[in-house]
Design a protein around this motif. Structure first.
Motif, PDB file in Angstrom:
ATOM      1  N   SER A  16       2.695   9.667  -5.404  1.00 43.10           N
ATOM      2  CA  SER A  16       2.454   8.270  -5.009  1.00 43.10           C
ATOM      3  C   SER A  16       2.650   8.088  -3.508  1.00 43.10           C
ATOM      4  CB  SER A  16       3.398   7.332  -5.758  1.00 43.10           C
ATOM      5  OG  SER A  16       3.258   7.539  -7.134  1.00 43.10           O
ATOM      6  N   LYS A  17       3.653   8.786  -2.983  1.00 43.57           N
ATOM      7  CA  LYS A  17       3.926   8.713  -1.536  1.00 43.57           C
ATOM      8  C   LYS A  17       2.715   9.253  -0.758  1.00 43.57           C
ATOM      9  CE  LYS A  17       6.727  11.586   0.984  1.00 43.57           C
ATOM     10  NZ  LYS A  17       7.916  12.451   1.089  1.00 43.57           N
ATOM     11  N   ALA A  18       2.194  10.396  -1.219  1.00 45.22           N
ATOM     12  CA  ALA A  18       1.037  11.000  -0.548  1.00 45.22           C
ATOM     13  C   ALA A  18      -0.189  10.090  -0.646  1.00 45.22           C
ATOM     14  CB  ALA A  18       0.730  12.366  -1.164  1.00 45.22           C
ATOM     15  N   VAL A  19      -0.412   9.525  -1.836  1.00 48.87           N
ATOM     16  CA  VAL A  19      -1.584   8.654  -2.038  1.00 48.87           C
ATOM     17  C   VAL A  19      -1.496   7.446  -1.100  1.00 48.87           C
ATOM     18  CG1 VAL A  19      -2.691   7.078  -3.686  1.00 48.87           C
ATOM     19  CG2 VAL A  19      -2.104   9.400  -4.398  1.00 48.87           C
ATOM     20  N   GLU A  20      -0.301   6.902  -0.952  1.00 49.74           N
ATOM     21  CA  GLU A  20      -0.128   5.749  -0.069  1.00 49.74           C
ATOM     22  C   GLU A  20      -0.459   6.118   1.384  1.00 49.74           C
ATOM     23  OE1 GLU A  20      -0.362   2.327   0.621  1.00 49.74           O
ATOM     24  OE2 GLU A  20      -0.100   2.784  -1.500  1.00 49.74           O
ATOM     25  N   LEU A  21      -0.024   7.314   1.799  1.00 49.51           N
ATOM     26  CA  LEU A  21      -0.311   7.760   3.169  1.00 49.51           C
ATOM     27  C   LEU A  21      -1.800   8.052   3.367  1.00 49.51           C
ATOM     28  CD1 LEU A  21       2.802  10.068   3.708  1.00 49.51           C
ATOM     29  CD2 LEU A  21       2.302   7.925   4.922  1.00 49.51           C
ATOM     30  N   VAL A  22      -2.458   8.556   2.326  1.00 51.12           N
ATOM     31  CA  VAL A  22      -3.912   8.802   2.392  1.00 51.12           C
ATOM     32  C   VAL A  22      -4.633   7.460   2.579  1.00 51.12           C
ATOM     33  CG1 VAL A  22      -5.949   9.514   1.056  1.00 51.12           C
ATOM     34  CG2 VAL A  22      -3.895  10.945   1.037  1.00 51.12           C
ATOM     35  N   ARG A  23      -4.215   6.461   1.828  1.00 51.06           N
ATOM     36  CA  ARG A  23      -4.887   5.154   1.912  1.00 51.06           C
ATOM     37  C   ARG A  23      -4.641   4.472   3.258  1.00 51.06           C
ATOM     38  NH1 ARG A  23      -5.142   2.081  -3.697  1.00 51.06           N
ATOM     39  NH2 ARG A  23      -6.951   1.207  -2.661  1.00 51.06           N
ATOM     40  N   GLU A  24      -3.444   4.672   3.753  1.00 48.90           N
ATOM     41  CA  GLU A  24      -3.113   4.133   5.082  1.00 48.90           C
ATOM     42  C   GLU A  24      -4.051   4.755   6.133  1.00 48.90           C
ATOM     43  OE1 GLU A  24       0.800   4.986   7.295  1.00 48.90           O
ATOM     44  OE2 GLU A  24       1.332   3.646   5.639  1.00 48.90           O
ATOM     45  N   TYR A  25      -4.246   6.052   6.024  1.00 46.73           N
ATOM     46  CA  TYR A  25      -5.136   6.767   6.952  1.00 46.73           C
ATOM     47  C   TYR A  25      -6.572   6.228   6.822  1.00 46.73           C
ATOM     48  CZ  TYR A  25      -7.897  10.579   8.976  1.00 46.73           C
ATOM     49  OH  TYR A  25      -8.788  11.298   9.715  1.00 46.73           O
ATOM     50  N   LEU A  26      -7.017   6.046   5.570  1.00 45.77           N
ATOM     51  CA  LEU A  26      -8.393   5.576   5.330  1.00 45.77           C
ATOM     52  C   LEU A  26      -8.620   4.179   5.900  1.00 45.77           C
ATOM     53  CD1 LEU A  26      -8.742   6.883   1.685  1.00 45.77           C
ATOM     54  CD2 LEU A  26     -10.062   7.688   3.641  1.00 45.77           C
ATOM     55  N   ARG A  27      -7.615   3.321   5.757  1.00 44.25           N
ATOM     56  CA  ARG A  27      -7.729   1.955   6.310  1.00 44.25           C
ATOM     57  C   ARG A  27      -7.800   2.031   7.834  1.00 44.25           C
ATOM     58  NH1 ARG A  27      -3.400   0.639   2.461  1.00 44.25           N
ATOM     59  NH2 ARG A  27      -4.460  -0.012   0.554  1.00 44.25           N
ATOM     60  N   HIS A  28      -6.948   2.876   8.387  1.00 42.59           N
ATOM     61  CA  HIS A  28      -6.924   3.037   9.844  1.00 42.59           C
ATOM     62  C   HIS A  28      -8.261   3.550  10.366  1.00 42.59           C
ATOM     63  CE1 HIS A  28      -5.846   5.162  13.642  1.00 42.59           C
ATOM     64  NE2 HIS A  28      -5.243   4.013  13.857  1.00 42.59           N
ATOM     65  N   GLU A  29      -8.919   4.404   9.559  1.00 48.86           N
ATOM     66  CA  GLU A  29     -10.206   4.983   9.962  1.00 48.86           C
ATOM     67  C   GLU A  29     -11.395   4.140   9.473  1.00 48.86           C
ATOM     68  OE1 GLU A  29     -10.690   7.507  11.973  1.00 48.86           O
ATOM     69  OE2 GLU A  29      -8.573   7.949  12.228  1.00 48.86           O
ATOM     70  N   ASN A  30     -11.096   2.939   8.993  1.00 49.35           N
ATOM     71  CA  ASN A  30     -12.128   1.962   8.585  1.00 49.35           C
ATOM     72  C   ASN A  30     -12.984   2.370   7.389  1.00 49.35           C
ATOM     73  OD1 ASN A  30     -11.442   0.094  10.643  1.00 49.35           O
ATOM     74  ND2 ASN A  30     -12.519   1.409  12.105  1.00 49.35           N
TER      75      ASN A  30
END
Lengths: 139, 99
Positions: A16-30
């Motif tokens: 879950s921690k990794a998935v949250e960081l992946v989504r954070e990255y995706l939002r940052h990259e639009n």
């Protein structure tokens, strides 16, 4: 484009921690939220597969995740030091059986294959390296 | 994931918020199994607050459906398009009462 590396331990809570960081990255990259949901499913499936089936000991292991974005493509790489396992060689899940005969094996990788544009597996220096590609209309 | 329940006249409604994934699925399964164990066999799961569902979540609904077989009904409602897609590409869509 900025690359991001995440390292997690082989425990369910770390997924879950990794998935949250992946989504954070995706939002940052639009990337879109739809794309984020698809990748959340894909990472949950791939990481749980490694954690539940990848190790023949009870030791702590590290799993490395590398995220990058190029043009419209998101590229995710998962590297683990578990036993050699190519999920792409597993038999296709039978998705047409009735409820009473349904088995769960193979459904995770079936989802990954259908939701991603491309999935590649390589065995490099005693590591399993799984790479996923997903294109999206980035804003 | 957060999960709450509300008793209505005809069913017990279960409201899920967040992801139904590897980590949260056992929690959801235990929550609903407890409702079934208390003698409530008509269960509606509301997906309005659900972000995504992975195969661990599908396994949970398969298990609940088997627990309720011949006893009552399991209704899954308010799924967003991405969640419905997961049920669709795994062939689970026609197996459940989805509203």
């Amino acid at each position: 484009m900025a690359e991001k590396t995440i390292v997690i331990k082989n425990k369910d809570e770390e997924i879950s921690k990794a998935v949250e960081l992946v989504r954070e990255y995706l939002r940052h990259e639009n990337f879109s939220e739809d794309c984020g949901c698809s990748l959340a499913v894909a990472f949950d499936e791939m990481l749980s597969n490694v954690i539940h089936h990848g190790y023949d000991d009870l030791s702590e292991h590290s799993i490395k995740i590398t995220l990058s974005a190029k043009g419209k493509d998101f590229i995710g790489i998962i590297e683990d030091d578990g036993v050699e396992f190519n999920p792409l060689l597993q038999p296709e899940a039978n998705t047409s059986l009735p409820l009473s005969e349904r088995k769960m094996g193979g459904l995770g990788i079936h989802l990954v294959r259908k939701m991603m544009d491309k999935v590649e597996y390589k065995r490099i220096k005693n590591k399993n390296v799984l790479t996923i590609f997903k294109a999206d209309e980035r804003k | 994931m957060q999960v709450t329940k509300k008793k209505t006249e005809n069913a017990t409604e279960v409201f899920v918020e967040g992801a139904i994934d590897t980590l949260s699925s056992p929690k959801l399964l235990a929550f609903v199994e407890e409702i079934i164990a208390s003698g409530e066999y008509n269960i509606t799961v509301d997906f309005k607050g659900v972000d995504y569902v992975s195969s661990a979540g599908l396994k949970t609904f398969l298990s609940l459906s088997r627990s309720l077989e011949g006893k009552g009904n399991l209704i899954l409602r308010n799924m967003n398009a991405k969640v419905k897609q997961v049920f669709d590409i795994t062939g689970f869509l026609p197996l459940f009462n989805i509203q």
